[in-house]
Design a protein around this motif. Structure first.
Motif, mmCIF file in Angstrom:
data_model
loop_
_atom_site.group_PDB
_atom_site.id
_atom_site.type_symbol
_atom_site.label_atom_id
_atom_site.label_comp_id
_atom_site.label_asym_id
_atom_site.label_seq_id
_atom_site.Cartn_x
_atom_site.Cartn_y
_atom_site.Cartn_z
ATOM 1 N N LEU A 73 0.823 -1.206 0.000
ATOM 2 C CA LEU A 73 0.000 0.000 0.000
ATOM 3 C C LEU A 73 0.861 1.261 0.000
ATOM 4 N N THR A 74 1.993 1.200 0.673
ATOM 5 C CA THR A 74 2.907 2.344 0.653
ATOM 6 C C THR A 74 3.443 2.572 -0.754
ATOM 7 N N ARG A 75 3.801 1.493 -1.436
ATOM 8 C CA ARG A 75 4.292 1.642 -2.811
ATOM 9 C C ARG A 75 3.194 2.173 -3.727
ATOM 10 N N ARG A 76 1.969 1.720 -3.506
ATOM 11 C CA ARG A 76 0.862 2.188 -4.353
ATOM 12 C C ARG A 76 0.609 3.673 -4.155
ATOM 13 N N PHE A 77 0.622 4.105 -2.905
ATOM 14 C CA PHE A 77 0.455 5.527 -2.620
ATOM 15 C C PHE A 77 1.580 6.339 -3.256
ATOM 16 N N ASP A 78 2.797 5.831 -3.119
ATOM 17 C CA ASP A 78 3.964 6.530 -3.653
ATOM 18 C C ASP A 78 3.890 6.666 -5.168
ATOM 19 N N SER A 79 3.501 5.608 -5.839
ATOM 20 C CA SER A 79 3.402 5.665 -7.311
ATOM 21 C C SER A 79 2.296 6.614 -7.747
ATOM 22 N N GLU A 80 1.208 6.680 -6.974
ATOM 23 C CA GLU A 80 0.130 7.603 -7.302
ATOM 24 C C GLU A 80 0.597 9.042 -7.149
ATOM 25 N N ALA A 81 1.375 9.298 -6.103
ATOM 26 C CA ALA A 81 1.903 10.644 -5.886
ATOM 27 C C ALA A 81 2.843 11.050 -7.020
ATOM 28 N N THR A 82 3.657 10.108 -7.482
ATOM 29 C CA THR A 82 4.551 10.398 -8.606
ATOM 30 C C THR A 82 3.750 10.750 -9.858
ATOM 31 N N SER A 83 2.693 9.988 -10.115
ATOM 32 C CA SER A 83 1.840 10.260 -11.276
ATOM 33 C C SER A 83 1.158 11.623 -11.155
ATOM 34 N N LEU A 84 0.711 11.949 -9.950
ATOM 35 C CA LEU A 84 0.059 13.243 -9.739
ATOM 36 C C LEU A 84 1.020 14.392 -9.998
ATOM 37 N N GLN A 85 2.273 14.222 -9.626
ATOM 38 C CA GLN A 85 3.249 15.279 -9.914
ATOM 39 C C GLN A 85 3.453 15.413 -11.412
ATOM 40 N N ARG A 86 3.529 14.305 -12.112
ATOM 41 C CA ARG A 86 3.723 14.354 -13.566
ATOM 42 C C ARG A 86 2.531 15.014 -14.266
ATOM 43 N N GLN A 87 1.375 14.947 -13.624
ATOM 44 C CA GLN A 87 0.164 15.557 -14.191
ATOM 45 C C GLN A 87 -0.022 17.004 -13.756
ATOM 46 N N GLY A 88 0.951 17.533 -13.006
ATOM 47 C CA GLY A 88 0.886 18.927 -12.585
ATOM 48 C C GLY A 88 0.096 19.180 -11.321
ATOM 49 N N GLU A 89 -0.278 18.113 -10.614
ATOM 50 C CA GLU A 89 -1.068 18.280 -9.392
ATOM 51 C C GLU A 89 -0.190 18.534 -8.167
ATOM 52 N N LEU A 90 1.067 18.143 -8.220
ATOM 53 C CA LEU A 90 2.029 18.393 -7.145
ATOM 54 C C LEU A 90 3.228 19.126 -7.717
ATOM 55 N N GLY A 91 3.847 19.949 -6.886
ATOM 56 C CA GLY A 91 5.020 20.669 -7.357
ATOM 57 C C GLY A 91 6.254 19.797 -7.429
ATOM 58 N N LEU A 92 6.342 18.815 -6.546
ATOM 59 C CA LEU A 92 7.519 17.954 -6.435
ATOM 60 C C LEU A 92 7.125 16.706 -5.662
ATOM 61 N N TRP A 93 7.879 15.629 -5.844
ATOM 62 C CA TRP A 93 7.655 14.427 -5.044
ATOM 63 C C TRP A 93 8.960 13.660 -4.922
ATOM 64 N N ALA A 94 9.228 13.151 -3.710
ATOM 65 C CA ALA A 94 10.411 12.332 -3.445
ATOM 66 C C ALA A 94 9.948 10.899 -3.229
ATOM 67 N N SER A 95 10.214 10.042 -4.194
ATOM 68 C CA SER A 95 9.718 8.669 -4.152
ATOM 69 C C SER A 95 10.549 7.802 -3.203
ATOM 70 N N LEU A 96 9.866 6.819 -2.578
ATOM 71 C CA LEU A 96 10.571 5.855 -1.724
ATOM 72 C C LEU A 96 10.730 4.506 -2.407
ATOM 73 N N LEU A 97 10.452 4.416 -3.699
ATOM 74 C CA LEU A 97 10.459 3.157 -4.418
ATOM 75 C C LEU A 97 11.749 2.376 -4.162
ATOM 76 N N GLY A 98 11.608 1.160 -3.635
ATOM 77 C CA GLY A 98 12.740 0.317 -3.320
ATOM 78 C C GLY A 98 13.136 0.336 -1.861
ATOM 79 N N GLN A 99 12.642 1.321 -1.117
ATOM 80 C CA GLN A 99 13.032 1.480 0.280
ATOM 81 C C GLN A 99 11.902 1.111 1.247
ATOM 82 N N GLU A 100 10.900 0.394 0.744
ATOM 83 C CA GLU A 100 9.730 0.076 1.568
ATOM 84 C C GLU A 100 10.079 -0.779 2.787
ATOM 85 N N ALA A 101 10.963 -1.758 2.618
ATOM 86 C CA ALA A 101 11.282 -2.655 3.737
ATOM 87 C C ALA A 101 11.980 -1.909 4.863
#
Length: 396
Positions: free
Chosen positions: A80-108
């Motif tokens: 669920l953390t990865r899913r939220f993170d990927s959604e936030a990344t997509s939202l930034q690419r769509q102009g909904e967020l100014g920036l996002w720092a992904s945790l992809l790979g660091q979930e454990a």
């Protein structure tokens, strides 16, 4: 007696003696290098097999109580953390967020350490600890307000014992140390944990925090997620020794844990937190992991690292590792994974809708809470800005 005559009287070694001395030196250096080889606490291999050896025996008691339900819970947290993170990344690419720092790979690293905490422990994060925030009960949508520019944090730190995100690199380690010193003065048995990255370990603030925490025996755990890259700088340009070994120079223990092994991260963090609660002072935990994505959405990692490197770390994916273990042990079935997939999609939809419906902040709120009793200059600036905004309402 001259230096020359002294040298002339020294016995000469045979070439055989020289060779023997050289071989002895090489053996000593090799032995020293072998002794200094970095440890890595691991309880689950990349293939999902349990590991129980003399190297990790000290930490095994800290996961003896973990049940099949707990393992499924850790897996759910990571998915669920990865899913939220990927959604936030997509939202930034769509102009909904100014920036996002992904945790992809660091979930454990984040879920394992986050689930090791007690409710009364206090967390000082950086800006990437979305998984820890999840473990502390912070609603994912609250993490996005700052990145959308509608608030300065989005949650009350005292409600979850989870401080606001810190953008300034490394400063939160000093905040954590000061807080932990206060905890000790109060006589409480809770602990404090500070998160930071390998690049931040080169900052003066972090080293000052190490010094103060050691001298004052503060109940703090320094949890460094070594994701191999400080933006575009690799670890070899940050340090010449394994990061966890730096702790010895400050007078407290350091441990390197497999940061893609959620079970090992849970065990080692529990161990470090218990040390702190017993009054044994700080610990440095180096979670050896990898940032699979960009440093932030303004970064392009293809400019400074090879695809082969990422592929090698993909084979150590923390979520796939635990999934393999759950399937092999029979602790989860396909119905569990299918149900979790549906929950994951619902979370993504909720986050997307919440971000797009966030109200804009009150424009004049920037002038509030600057001074406790008001200030003439702030009052003047407020009036000027209000007049500026009013000029647009007059039809200009």
């Amino acid at each position: 007696m001259t230096v020359e005559s002294t040298a002339a009287r020294k016995p000469r070694r045979s070439s055989g003696t020289k060779r023997a001395a050289g071989a002895s030196t090489r053996k000593t250096a090799a032995a020293a290098q072998s002794a200094a080889e970095p440890q890595l606490v691991q309880l689950l291999t990349p293939e999902g097999d349990r590991v129980e050896t003399a190297d990790n025996a000290e930490f095994l008691p800290y996961v003896e109580d973990i049940t099949a339900e707990d393992l499924r819970g850790l897996y759910r947290d990571m998915v669920l953390t990865r899913r939220f993170d990927s959604e936030a990344t997509s939202l930034q690419r769509q102009g909904e967020l100014g920036l996002w720092a992904s945790l992809l790979g660091q979930e454990a690293a984040q879920i394992g350490s986050g689930r090791a905490l007690r409710d009364d422990d206090y967390v000082f994060p950086t800006y990437r600890e979305h998984g820890v925030a999840w473990c502390r009960g912070v609603d994912p949508t609250n993490l996005l307000g700052m990145f959308r520019g509608v608030n300065h944090g989005g949650w009350d730190p005292n409600s979850n014992n989870f401080h606001l995100y810190t953008i300034v690199i490394g400063s939160q380690t000093l905040h954590a140390t000061g807080y932990a010193m206060g905890v000790a003065k109060d006589g409480a048995d809770s602990a404090v944990i500070a998160y930071f990255g390998d690049g931040a370990s080169s900052q003066g603030d972090v080293n000052e925090a190490f010094t103060f925490s050691a001298v004052y025996n503060a109940p703090v755990v320094f949890f460094c997620q070594n994701n191999q890259w400080a933006i575009s700088e690799p670890t070899e340009r940050q340090m010449r020794v394994p990061l966890y070994q730096r702790a010895a120079g400050f007078g407290f223990p350091g441990v390197r844990v497999d940061g893609n092994d959620v079970l090992a991260c849970l065990a080692v963090t529990r161990w470090a937190l218990e040390r702190a609660r017993r009054g044994e002072g700080p610990t440095l935990v180096e979670a050896f992991t990898y940032r699979m994505g960009a440093h932030t959405t303004s970064d392009d990692p293809t400019r400074y690292r090879r695809d082969e490197e990422r592929a090698a770390w993909e084979a150590k994916d923390p979520i796939e590792r635990l999934k393999a273990h759950l399937l092999a042990s029979g602790d989860a079935d396909e119905a569990f994974f299918a149900e979790l997939e549906q929950e994951s999609e619902k979370l993504g939809k909720r986050v997307r809708e919440a971000v797009r419906s966030m109200p804009d902040p009150d424009t004049m709120a920037i002038f509030e809470n600057v001074y406790a009793d008001g200030h003439a200059l702030v009052d003047e600036e407020r009036a000027e800005f209000a007049a500026y905004l009013a000029s647009f309402e007059e039809g200009h």
